[in-house]
Structure formats: C-alpha cells, structure tokens
Design a protein around this motif. Structure first.
Motif, PDB file in Angstrom:
ATOM      1  N   THR A  66       0.548  -1.979  -7.280  1.00 32.21           N
ATOM      2  CA  THR A  66      -0.651  -1.209  -7.637  1.00 32.21           C
ATOM      3  C   THR A  66      -0.240   0.052  -8.391  1.00 32.21           C
ATOM      4  OG1 THR A  66      -1.770  -2.061  -5.674  1.00 32.21           O
ATOM      5  CG2 THR A  66      -2.732  -0.120  -6.712  1.00 32.21           C
ATOM      6  N   LEU A  67       0.764   0.759  -7.901  1.00 33.17           N
ATOM      7  CA  LEU A  67       1.254   1.959  -8.571  1.00 33.17           C
ATOM      8  C   LEU A  67       1.800   1.632  -9.959  1.00 33.17           C
ATOM      9  CD1 LEU A  67       1.953   4.996  -8.475  1.00 33.17           C
ATOM     10  CD2 LEU A  67       4.136   4.338  -7.431  1.00 33.17           C
ATOM     11  N   ALA A  68       2.531   0.533 -10.064  1.00 27.66           N
ATOM     12  CA  ALA A  68       3.121   0.149 -11.348  1.00 27.66           C
ATOM     13  C   ALA A  68       2.074  -0.176 -12.400  1.00 27.66           C
ATOM     14  CB  ALA A  68       4.063  -1.045 -11.153  1.00 27.66           C
ATOM     15  N   LEU A  69       0.861  -0.495 -11.981  1.00 26.54           N
ATOM     16  CA  LEU A  69      -0.211  -0.805 -12.934  1.00 26.54           C
ATOM     17  C   LEU A  69      -0.926   0.452 -13.447  1.00 26.54           C
ATOM     18  CD1 LEU A  69      -1.632  -4.006 -11.232  1.00 26.54           C
ATOM     19  CD2 LEU A  69      -0.410  -3.864 -13.421  1.00 26.54           C
ATOM     20  N   VAL A  70      -0.639   1.608 -12.872  1.00 22.66           N
ATOM     21  CA  VAL A  70      -1.302   2.848 -13.314  1.00 22.66           C
ATOM     22  C   VAL A  70      -1.069   3.115 -14.803  1.00 22.66           C
ATOM     23  CG1 VAL A  70      -1.332   5.367 -13.032  1.00 22.66           C
ATOM     24  CG2 VAL A  70      -1.532   3.879 -11.030  1.00 22.66           C
ATOM     25  N   PRO A  71       0.155   2.999 -15.351  1.00 24.39           N
ATOM     26  CA  PRO A  71       0.310   3.194 -16.796  1.00 24.39           C
ATOM     27  C   PRO A  71      -0.522   2.215 -17.634  1.00 24.39           C
ATOM     28  CG  PRO A  71       2.427   3.370 -15.716  1.00 24.39           C
ATOM     29  CD  PRO A  71       1.450   2.858 -14.679  1.00 24.39           C
ATOM     30  N   ASP A  92       3.033  13.362  -8.076  1.00 24.20           N
ATOM     31  CA  ASP A  92       3.033  14.351  -7.003  1.00 24.20           C
ATOM     32  C   ASP A  92       2.582  13.737  -5.690  1.00 24.20           C
ATOM     33  OD1 ASP A  92       4.081  16.611  -8.127  1.00 24.20           O
ATOM     34  OD2 ASP A  92       2.157  17.476  -8.665  1.00 24.20           O
ATOM     35  N   LYS A  93       1.597  12.883  -5.752  1.00 22.54           N
ATOM     36  CA  LYS A  93       1.042  12.320  -4.527  1.00 22.54           C
ATOM     37  C   LYS A  93       0.620  10.879  -4.804  1.00 22.54           C
ATOM     38  CE  LYS A  93      -1.636  15.170  -2.227  1.00 22.54           C
ATOM     39  NZ  LYS A  93      -2.853  15.877  -1.789  1.00 22.54           N
ATOM     40  N   VAL A  94       0.984   9.993  -3.896  1.00 22.82           N
ATOM     41  CA  VAL A  94       0.580   8.589  -3.993  1.00 22.82           C
ATOM     42  C   VAL A  94       0.109   8.166  -2.611  1.00 22.82           C
ATOM     43  CG1 VAL A  94       1.343   6.222  -4.424  1.00 22.82           C
ATOM     44  CG2 VAL A  94       2.300   8.096  -5.787  1.00 22.82           C
ATOM     45  N   ARG A  95      -1.105   7.641  -2.554  1.00 18.40           N
ATOM     46  CA  ARG A  95      -1.646   7.154  -1.286  1.00 18.40           C
ATOM     47  C   ARG A  95      -2.185   5.747  -1.487  1.00 18.40           C
ATOM     48  NH1 ARG A  95       0.972  10.728  -0.131  1.00 18.40           N
ATOM     49  NH2 ARG A  95       0.466  12.647   0.966  1.00 18.40           N
ATOM     50  N   THR A 129      -7.702   6.988  -9.577  1.00 18.94           N
ATOM     51  CA  THR A 129      -8.207   6.231  -8.434  1.00 18.94           C
ATOM     52  C   THR A 129      -8.288   4.768  -8.834  1.00 18.94           C
ATOM     53  OG1 THR A 129      -9.487   8.124  -7.675  1.00 18.94           O
ATOM     54  CG2 THR A 129     -10.128   5.965  -6.818  1.00 18.94           C
ATOM     55  N   VAL A 130      -7.591   3.926  -8.095  1.00 12.45           N
ATOM     56  CA  VAL A 130      -7.626   2.481  -8.328  1.00 12.45           C
ATOM     57  C   VAL A 130      -8.642   1.894  -7.360  1.00 12.45           C
ATOM     58  CG1 VAL A 130      -6.322   0.323  -8.379  1.00 12.45           C
ATOM     59  CG2 VAL A 130      -5.218   2.478  -9.067  1.00 12.45           C
ATOM     60  N   GLU A 131      -9.679   1.294  -7.914  1.00 14.14           N
ATOM     61  CA  GLU A 131     -10.779   0.740  -7.127  1.00 14.14           C
ATOM     62  C   GLU A 131     -10.627  -0.769  -6.975  1.00 14.14           C
ATOM     63  OE1 GLU A 131     -14.118   3.794  -8.983  1.00 14.14           O
ATOM     64  OE2 GLU A 131     -14.029   1.735  -9.724  1.00 14.14           O
ATOM     65  N   ILE A 132     -11.175  -1.279  -5.884  1.00 13.31           N
ATOM     66  CA  ILE A 132     -11.224  -2.721  -5.645  1.00 13.31           C
ATOM     67  C   ILE A 132     -12.690  -3.140  -5.730  1.00 13.31           C
ATOM     68  CG2 ILE A 132     -10.673  -4.612  -4.069  1.00 13.31           C
ATOM     69  CD1 ILE A 132      -8.785  -2.565  -2.608  1.00 13.31           C
ATOM     70  N   GLU A 133     -12.966  -4.143  -6.522  1.00 15.88           N
ATOM     71  CA  GLU A 133     -14.342  -4.614  -6.694  1.00 15.88           C
ATOM     72  C   GLU A 133     -14.938  -4.998  -5.342  1.00 15.88           C
ATOM     73  OE1 GLU A 133     -16.586  -7.331  -9.966  1.00 15.88           O
ATOM     74  OE2 GLU A 133     -14.828  -8.240  -9.016  1.00 15.88           O
ATOM     75  N   GLY A 134     -16.107  -4.433  -5.028  1.00 14.13           N
ATOM     76  CA  GLY A 134     -16.826  -4.774  -3.811  1.00 14.13           C
ATOM     77  C   GLY A 134     -16.317  -4.104  -2.548  1.00 14.13           C
ATOM     78  N   PRO A 138     -10.942   3.099  -2.010  1.00 10.82           N
ATOM     79  CA  PRO A 138     -10.040   2.710  -3.100  1.00 10.82           C
ATOM     80  C   PRO A 138      -8.759   2.077  -2.595  1.00 10.82           C
ATOM     81  CG  PRO A 138      -9.962   5.080  -2.764  1.00 10.82           C
ATOM     82  CD  PRO A 138     -11.051   4.552  -1.865  1.00 10.82           C
ATOM     83  N   ALA A 139      -8.117   1.354  -3.489  1.00  8.39           N
ATOM     84  CA  ALA A 139      -6.794   0.797  -3.190  1.00  8.39           C
ATOM     85  C   ALA A 139      -5.762   1.914  -3.141  1.00  8.39           C
ATOM     86  CB  ALA A 139      -6.400  -0.226  -4.252  1.00  8.39           C
ATOM     87  N   ALA A 140      -5.864   2.840  -4.092  1.00  6.66           N
ATOM     88  CA  ALA A 140      -4.875   3.909  -4.185  1.00  6.66           C
ATOM     89  C   ALA A 140      -5.470   5.114  -4.894  1.00  6.66           C
ATOM     90  CB  ALA A 140      -3.644   3.423  -4.947  1.00  6.66           C
ATOM     91  N   VAL A 141      -4.916   6.264  -4.573  1.00  2.00           N
ATOM     92  CA  VAL A 141      -5.190   7.498  -5.305  1.00  2.00           C
ATOM     93  C   VAL A 141      -3.828   8.088  -5.646  1.00  2.00           C
ATOM     94  CG1 VAL A 141      -6.253   9.776  -5.280  1.00  2.00           C
ATOM     95  CG2 VAL A 141      -7.370   7.874  -4.093  1.00  2.00           C
ATOM     96  N   VAL A 142      -3.643   8.372  -6.934  1.00  2.00           N
ATOM     97  CA  VAL A 142      -2.336   8.739  -7.460  1.00  2.00           C
ATOM     98  C   VAL A 142      -2.459   9.983  -8.327  1.00  2.00           C
ATOM     99  CG1 VAL A 142      -0.459   7.932  -8.961  1.00  2.00           C
ATOM    100  CG2 VAL A 142      -1.682   6.296  -7.518  1.00  2.00           C
TER     101      VAL A 142
END
Length: 150
Positions: A66-71, A92-95, A129-134, A138-142
C-alpha cells in the motif's frame, strides 16, 4: 490532476486538497509479485486457503505494498512544472489503519500539508490518505515528503 505551474505556485497552494485518484484493484497477482520482490511470503498475503480461515477472511495486501503505491497515486494527483527533478525525500508518519483485502479497490487523495521554500528548491509534505472502496476507515495515512529542485 492539479498542475502547479512552478515552485512559487506550489508554495502558495499550501493547504490545498488533491484528488481523488482513479480506483485500483488489488489483485492476488500483484500481492504475490510484491511478496516475491520483498521475500515476505507470510501466509496472510499469499496462502488463500489458509487465509480464508484467518482473521481477515482471505488474503490481504502487505502494508508496505500500500505504501509503495503512494508514488503511483501521487502522479495521478498532481504535477509540478518548471522543475528539473523531484525526489522522494522520505516519510514522517505512516499508519496502516485497515487491511486491504485482495480484490478490494483503493484510491488516494491528499492534502498539501506544508511547503518550505529552499534555495533553488521547495520541500513539500503531502498527507496522503489511501481509501478502500466501501470501507469507512482508510487503508493508510501517509506523510510523504518530496523535494522539488528548480
């Protein structure tokens, strides 16, 4: 996609909201390829039969996938013109808040949290913020840091 004309425009856009991106389905094939690339073959990611009886009811993506898809998502959210180089300066922060089940679709949105003007450059912090449909959470906040060189 938001296009910033130059570094001055980026600096003045602090606080701007960007996105969302297009949805992306997380497939088992993508998870398996990531597992092979990172040598992380934990059963919750790659063993569908065992994971079906596990805590998530099936396989899930690696948090680091999930983090690797941020770029990838960042390229859909915005671009900055008039620069010679943009580099990922770090995080700085990954959750990882909610597991991403295989077959789920994710997308991202961001806030341009801060921008610091540097000599011949600018450094931006994007809260992505990485969201998951439905899914409500969120999946992650970075907090992603990007340095832009003029």
């Amino acid at each position: 996609m938001k296009v910033f004309g130059d570094l001055d425009e980026l600096v003045s856009a602090q606080g701007s909201e960007l996105g969302p991106t297009e949805w992306m389905e997380i497939t088992q094939e993508r998870v398996n390829v990531f597992a092979d690339a990172t040598d992380d073959h934990q059963w919750i990611h790659v063993d569908a039969a065992k994971a079906a009886d596990g805590p998530f009811g099936g396989t899930i993506a690696h948090g680091l996938l999930t983090l690797a898809l941020v770029p990838h998502f960042s390229h859909q959210l915005y671009s900055v013109k008039g620069i010679s180089l943009a580099v990922n300066y770090g995080y700085d922060k990954v959750r990882f808040i909610t597991p991403v089940k295989v077959g789920a679709r994710i997308r991202a949105r961001a806030v341009l949290s801060s921008v610091k003007q540097l000599e011949g450059a600018a450094q931006a912090t994007m809260t992505v913020t990485v969201e998951i449909e439905g899914v409500d959470k969120p999946a992650a906040v970075v907090e992603q840091i990007i340095r832009y060189i003029a």
